[in-house]
Design an enzyme around this catalytic site. Structure first.
Site, PDB file in Angstrom:
ATOM      1  N   HIS A 194      -3.368   1.204   6.888  1.00  0.00           N
ATOM      2  CA  HIS A 194      -3.083   1.001   5.419  1.00  0.00           C
ATOM      3  C   HIS A 194      -3.445   2.591   4.943  1.00  0.00           C
ATOM      4  O   HIS A 194      -3.629   3.353   5.551  1.00  0.00           O
ATOM      5  CB  HIS A 194      -4.379   0.366   5.343  1.00  0.00           C
ATOM      6  CG  HIS A 194      -4.396  -0.502   3.956  1.00  0.00           C
ATOM      7  ND1 HIS A 194      -3.633  -0.921   2.577  1.00  0.00           N
ATOM      8  CD2 HIS A 194      -5.716   0.192   2.535  1.00  0.00           C
ATOM      9  CE1 HIS A 194      -4.058  -0.803   1.859  1.00  0.00           C
ATOM     10  NE2 HIS A 194      -5.223  -0.168   2.030  1.00  0.00           N
TER      11      HIS A 194
ATOM     12  N   CYS B 285       0.678  -1.043   0.123  1.00  0.00           N
ATOM     13  CA  CYS B 285       0.103   0.278  -0.268  1.00  0.00           C
ATOM     14  C   CYS B 285       1.019   1.547   0.399  1.00  0.00           C
ATOM     15  O   CYS B 285       0.562   2.221  -0.864  1.00  0.00           O
ATOM     16  CB  CYS B 285      -1.149  -0.482   1.434  1.00  0.00           C
ATOM     17  SG  CYS B 285      -0.543   0.402   2.602  1.00  0.00           S
TER      18      CYS B 285
ATOM     19  N   HIS C 181      -5.919   1.418  -4.644  1.00  0.00           N
ATOM     20  CA  HIS C 181      -4.547   1.240  -3.302  1.00  0.00           C
ATOM     21  C   HIS C 181      -4.243  -0.438  -3.512  1.00  0.00           C
ATOM     22  O   HIS C 181      -5.219  -1.176  -4.685  1.00  0.00           O
ATOM     23  CB  HIS C 181      -6.042   0.545  -1.994  1.00  0.00           C
ATOM     24  CG  HIS C 181      -6.575  -0.031  -1.814  1.00  0.00           C
ATOM     25  ND1 HIS C 181      -6.820  -0.892  -0.577  1.00  0.00           N
ATOM     26  CD2 HIS C 181      -7.198  -0.859  -2.258  1.00  0.00           C
ATOM     27  CE1 HIS C 181      -7.703  -1.789  -1.263  1.00  0.00           C
ATOM     28  NE2 HIS C 181      -8.135  -1.542  -1.553  1.00  0.00           N
TER      29      HIS C 181
END
Length: 163
Positions: A127, A76, A139
């Site tokens: 994240h 990420c 993402h």
């Protein structure tokens, strides 16, 4: 001729200077813990356009832990770092560092190209993705998946703008 006592400052000048310095430091604090800031518009319009274009172009690239390029795959924060680098913007490597280095943006003020941070607690980020607008995020999700544009699935998010 001496000053009238009522015209003297109520606080010593040093104390006033210290208070002003404290206010200035608070206004320049790092991380998206403060309120939305007008000076958070750090990316230019051209950079926002590049970020959104490059983010969308990576859809389908496989997730790879520690990955930072389309050739090797992305995790990420590696995805965010790569996309922003293509817009000539340097961001830190990890999601937590990216969070601390960004300026807070309210959900109402967020625009495509801003960062979306997902939280496991009010101060812990697990994240990061790139806001696509209208409640969506690009993402690199997890092993076995690919970079994708998805609806934001939780309310435990904050938005930030790269400085």
């Amino acid at each position: 001729m001496s000053r009238h006592p009522s015209l003297r400052p109520a606080l010593p000048r040093r104390l006033i200077a210290l208070l002003l310095a404290t206010v200035a430091v608070a206004a320049l604090s790092t991380g998206p813990f403060g309120a939305d800031r007008a000076d958070a518009a750090i990316l230019t319009t051209v950079q926002f356009g590049t970020v959104t274009r490059v983010a969308a172009a990576q859809v389908g690239v496989p997730y790879r832990y520690g990955g930072t390029t389309p050739q090797t795959g992305f995790d990420c924060s590696g995805y965010v770092k790569y996309v922003y680098s293509q817009a000539a913007k340097v961001v830190p490597r990890t999601a937590e560092e990216q969070y601390r280095a960004s300026a807070a943006v309210t959900p109402r003020s967020a625009r495509a190209g801003d960062l979306v941070f997902f939280h496991s607690s009010p101060t812990t980020v697990y994240h990061v993705g790139i806001y696509a607008g209208a409640g969506y995020v690009w993402h690199a999700p997890r092993p076995g998946k690919v970079v994708a544009k998805v609806k934001i699935w939780t309310s435990d998010v904050t938005f930030g703008r790269a400085r």
